[in-house]
Design a protein around this motif. Sequence first.
Motif, PDB file in Angstrom:
ATOM      1  N   THR A 163     -86.034  38.486  73.144  1.00 21.67           N
ATOM      2  CA  THR A 163     -86.264  38.574  74.589  1.00 21.67           C
ATOM      3  C   THR A 163     -87.636  39.155  74.886  1.00 21.67           C
ATOM      4  OG1 THR A 163     -83.896  38.824  74.967  1.00 21.67           O
ATOM      5  CG2 THR A 163     -85.368  39.510  76.749  1.00 21.67           C
ATOM      6  N   TYR A 164     -88.057  40.130  74.104  1.00 24.96           N
ATOM      7  CA  TYR A 164     -89.377  40.727  74.348  1.00 24.96           C
ATOM      8  C   TYR A 164     -90.467  39.677  74.207  1.00 24.96           C
ATOM      9  CZ  TYR A 164     -93.696  43.213  73.483  1.00 24.96           C
ATOM     10  OH  TYR A 164     -95.016  43.618  73.521  1.00 24.96           O
ATOM     11  N   PHE A 165     -90.465  38.923  73.081  1.00 25.09           N
ATOM     12  CA  PHE A 165     -91.509  37.912  72.896  1.00 25.09           C
ATOM     13  C   PHE A 165     -91.394  36.779  73.933  1.00 25.09           C
ATOM     14  CE2 PHE A 165     -91.837  39.957  68.778  1.00 25.09           C
ATOM     15  CZ  PHE A 165     -93.207  39.960  68.568  1.00 25.09           C
ATOM     16  N   ASN A 166     -90.182  36.508  74.352  1.00 20.98           N
ATOM     17  CA  ASN A 166     -90.014  35.500  75.405  1.00 20.98           C
ATOM     18  C   ASN A 166     -90.577  35.996  76.723  1.00 20.98           C
ATOM     19  OD1 ASN A 166     -88.782  32.883  76.216  1.00 20.98           O
ATOM     20  ND2 ASN A 166     -87.577  34.228  77.558  1.00 20.98           N
ATOM     21  N   LEU A 167     -90.443  37.308  77.002  1.00 13.86           N
ATOM     22  CA  LEU A 167     -90.966  37.884  78.237  1.00 13.86           C
ATOM     23  C   LEU A 167     -92.487  37.870  78.274  1.00 13.86           C
ATOM     24  CD1 LEU A 167     -88.597  40.954  78.790  1.00 13.86           C
ATOM     25  CD2 LEU A 167     -88.660  38.830  80.112  1.00 13.86           C
ATOM     26  N   ILE A 168     -93.128  38.173  77.153  1.00  4.14           N
ATOM     27  CA  ILE A 168     -94.593  38.296  77.181  1.00  4.14           C
ATOM     28  C   ILE A 168     -95.300  36.969  76.936  1.00  4.14           C
ATOM     29  CG2 ILE A 168     -94.501  40.720  76.462  1.00  4.14           C
ATOM     30  CD1 ILE A 168     -95.313  39.798  73.652  1.00  4.14           C
ATOM     31  N   LEU A 169     -94.646  36.013  76.270  1.00  2.54           N
ATOM     32  CA  LEU A 169     -95.307  34.751  75.930  1.00  2.54           C
ATOM     33  C   LEU A 169     -94.618  33.526  76.515  1.00  2.54           C
ATOM     34  CD1 LEU A 169     -96.123  35.437  72.161  1.00  2.54           C
ATOM     35  CD2 LEU A 169     -97.671  35.626  74.117  1.00  2.54           C
ATOM     36  N   GLY A 170     -93.492  33.720  77.144  1.00  4.51           N
ATOM     37  CA  GLY A 170     -92.798  32.595  77.743  1.00  4.51           C
ATOM     38  C   GLY A 170     -92.231  31.671  76.681  1.00  4.51           C
ATOM     39  N   LYS A 171     -92.349  30.377  76.915  1.00  3.43           N
ATOM     40  CA  LYS A 171     -91.819  29.402  75.967  1.00  3.43           C
ATOM     41  C   LYS A 171     -92.551  29.445  74.626  1.00  3.43           C
ATOM     42  CE  LYS A 171     -90.044  26.302  79.490  1.00  3.43           C
ATOM     43  NZ  LYS A 171     -88.653  26.696  79.236  1.00  3.43           N
ATOM     44  N   THR A 172     -93.815  29.894  74.657  1.00  3.98           N
ATOM     45  CA  THR A 172     -94.536  30.072  73.391  1.00  3.98           C
ATOM     46  C   THR A 172     -93.872  31.162  72.558  1.00  3.98           C
ATOM     47  OG1 THR A 172     -96.601  29.394  74.447  1.00  3.98           O
ATOM     48  CG2 THR A 172     -96.761  30.599  72.353  1.00  3.98           C
ATOM     49  N   GLY A 173     -93.419  32.204  73.234  1.00  2.00           N
ATOM     50  CA  GLY A 173     -92.703  33.266  72.529  1.00  2.00           C
ATOM     51  C   GLY A 173     -91.425  32.764  71.890  1.00  2.00           C
ATOM     52  N   ALA A 174     -90.697  31.889  72.620  1.00  2.00           N
ATOM     53  CA  ALA A 174     -89.479  31.308  72.056  1.00  2.00           C
ATOM     54  C   ALA A 174     -89.814  30.459  70.836  1.00  2.00           C
ATOM     55  CB  ALA A 174     -88.775  30.479  73.121  1.00  2.00           C
ATOM     56  N   TRP A 175     -90.929  29.735  70.932  1.00  2.00           N
ATOM     57  CA  TRP A 175     -91.364  28.912  69.794  1.00  2.00           C
ATOM     58  C   TRP A 175     -91.716  29.789  68.591  1.00  2.00           C
ATOM     59  CZ3 TRP A 175     -96.142  28.478  67.267  1.00  2.00           C
ATOM     60  CH2 TRP A 175     -96.257  27.362  66.401  1.00  2.00           C
ATOM     61  N   LEU A 176     -92.420  30.886  68.852  1.00  2.00           N
ATOM     62  CA  LEU A 176     -92.780  31.803  67.758  1.00  2.00           C
ATOM     63  C   LEU A 176     -91.526  32.402  67.110  1.00  2.00           C
ATOM     64  CD1 LEU A 176     -95.855  33.705  69.249  1.00  2.00           C
ATOM     65  CD2 LEU A 176     -95.849  32.047  67.381  1.00  2.00           C
ATOM     66  N   MET A 177     -90.513  32.725  67.927  1.00  2.00           N
ATOM     67  CA  MET A 177     -89.276  33.270  67.381  1.00  2.00           C
ATOM     68  C   MET A 177     -88.538  32.234  66.520  1.00  2.00           C
ATOM     69  SD  MET A 177     -88.897  36.469  68.038  1.00  2.00           S
ATOM     70  CE  MET A 177     -90.624  36.498  67.525  1.00  2.00           C
ATOM     71  N   LEU A 178     -88.679  30.954  66.927  1.00  2.00           N
ATOM     72  CA  LEU A 178     -88.080  29.911  66.113  1.00  2.00           C
ATOM     73  C   LEU A 178     -88.764  29.832  64.750  1.00  2.00           C
ATOM     74  CD1 LEU A 178     -86.068  27.588  65.930  1.00  2.00           C
ATOM     75  CD2 LEU A 178     -87.833  26.090  66.918  1.00  2.00           C
ATOM     76  N   ILE A 179     -90.082  29.894  64.752  1.00  2.00           N
ATOM     77  CA  ILE A 179     -90.829  29.901  63.481  1.00  2.00           C
ATOM     78  C   ILE A 179     -90.489  31.163  62.676  1.00  2.00           C
ATOM     79  CG2 ILE A 179     -93.113  29.860  62.438  1.00  2.00           C
ATOM     80  CD1 ILE A 179     -92.262  27.270  63.858  1.00  2.00           C
ATOM     81  N   PHE A 180     -90.375  32.307  63.373  1.00  2.00           N
ATOM     82  CA  PHE A 180     -90.027  33.558  62.698  1.00  2.00           C
ATOM     83  C   PHE A 180     -88.645  33.454  62.045  1.00  2.00           C
ATOM     84  CE2 PHE A 180     -88.545  38.107  63.116  1.00  2.00           C
ATOM     85  CZ  PHE A 180     -89.260  38.561  62.034  1.00  2.00           C
ATOM     86  N   MET A 181     -87.721  32.776  62.757  1.00  2.00           N
ATOM     87  CA  MET A 181     -86.395  32.593  62.181  1.00  2.00           C
ATOM     88  C   MET A 181     -86.468  31.756  60.903  1.00  2.00           C
ATOM     89  SD  MET A 181     -83.059  30.623  63.617  1.00  2.00           S
ATOM     90  CE  MET A 181     -83.777  29.085  63.041  1.00  2.00           C
TER      91      MET A 181
END
Length: 581
Positions: free
Chosen positions: A483-501
């Motif tokens: 949620t934190y990365f989604n809050l600060i980066l939006g959909k890019t944050g969600a994409w980064l979390m997917l790569i992180f996963m």
Amino acid sequence: MFLTEWKHVLHTKGLLKIILGILLVPSFYAVIFLASLWNPYANVRHLPVGVVNQDVPVTKADHHYQLGAKLTQQLVRNHSADFHRLTMATAQHQLKTGKIYMVITIPRQFSRQAATLGSAHPQVIKLHDQTNAGFSFIAMKMNTTTATKIQTAIEKQLTTSYLQTMGRNLRQSGHQLTTASHALAQTTTGLRAIATGNQTETTNLQQTTAGTVKLAHGLSQLKQGLAAAQPGFAQLTATDTALQTAMTTQNQALQQLKQALATAQPNLRVIRQQIDQLQAANRLKSTKLVAMNRQLTQQLAQGNQQAQTALTATQLGLAHLQTADTQLTTGSTRLTSSTQQVTTGNQKITTALKTGGQQLTTTGRRTTRQADLTVNPIKLSHYDATHVQNNGTGMAPYLMSVALFVGCITFNIIYDMFTPHRRPKTAGDWWAQKIPFLFEFTGLAATVMFVLLGLINHLNPLEAIRTYAFCLLTVWTFASIVTYFNLILGKTGAWLMLIFMIIQLGGSAGTYPIQLSNSFFQTLHPYLPMSISIDAFRSTLSIGNSIWPEITIFVGLIIVFNLLMLLTFHVNLPKLNQRLS
């Protein structure tokens, strides 16, 4: 018409980056995840295994058996796994904490049992291996395969050693039979010597007999010579007696003559008569004496010659007897030596044939049990201290962690965690509108997952309450991060979390032990949230270790990322108020 959406994508600000990021997701998933476990079986040599040597060396039949130390040295130098020489206490601790995945224990009786291989009463050679499937069910399977390979290798060595021993026994049997052959040759030589000695003894006895005959003949001749000389001695005695008588008469006549001469008027005629008588007596005596002397001389010469011949024959017979006696003594000595040689040879033959026969009998006589133990002497006993019922239980920590992380990503992609539904007064007010709902929803999702795992998959945790509690703690930690990365980066944050996963899928060691992966993922492994959650779930599901370190880390991450979200809300609050006003 077909280019309408592409034109929209190309002319919409930020959408192109999102589309390109989504375009790369399958590639990232396939490449990154597969890179972490591309060839794990080739890296089994990096799997840490402990070796505990409790073997007590033994000495049997002048041979020192120290097989436990030898096996330990071979394993440590081997590259089929990352073997470490450990004490029992250290090995148990490292197995329980997941630093090693298996412990191979060489028992105290290992050398003593191995020394019985090939004997009349062989014993099963025991070898123990202990695993901890709670840390990795696949690693347990790999280690079981490794233990089986070790068992096969040891059995091959022991069988080879037994065959070498059997070959050595056969060579010794052949040597014993060869010794018997040599002893038999010596016996034959001794028998020949005995036969020659017997023949020599017979010849010497014949010579002794001939010498005895010659001696008897010489003694007979000597007796005859003495008998022939006996009359001469008798005549000599008679003559000596007559001479003594004549002398006596002559002395008497001379005495009378002296008396007559002493008178005043000697009778010359009487004197003359007496002198004539004396002369006549002397001549007669001389004639008889000469004749008797000649006869006696002849008799004595003849007797002496016979005696000399007899003495010569006697000496010759004695010489023959002495020579024969010497030859008899020598022959007897040789006969005794030859007899001793035959006796010694017979003893050697008996011993060699008995020993060789026993060795051949022992080597050739094998029961079914002996034959089985010759081929398969090792009994491998496996023990796993954890509560891993099947592969699903072993994989559950990994898949539970992945599921909770994916749920948090999906929730943030679908649900807007940024926009409040009423104007927040403060950053805390904004946080209070969004984050409790996040925790409630993700907590409910984790609860549903846990219940369905029990109902459908029949997951039976070792510690069910702690497992459920940590499911909640895990999902709240993952939700805070995503949620934190989604809050600060939006959909890019969600994409980064997917790569992180995806990176976590390869680096968290959920399927294969991290030692089987490459160095990149081994370096990342301790710092990945899913690595921590997987370790904790393994403890609550199967192992029973304390999870307080993991709880502390996750509580800390929740606090840190929620403080960062408060800061984000605080920074964005003026913009939000400006937009809503």
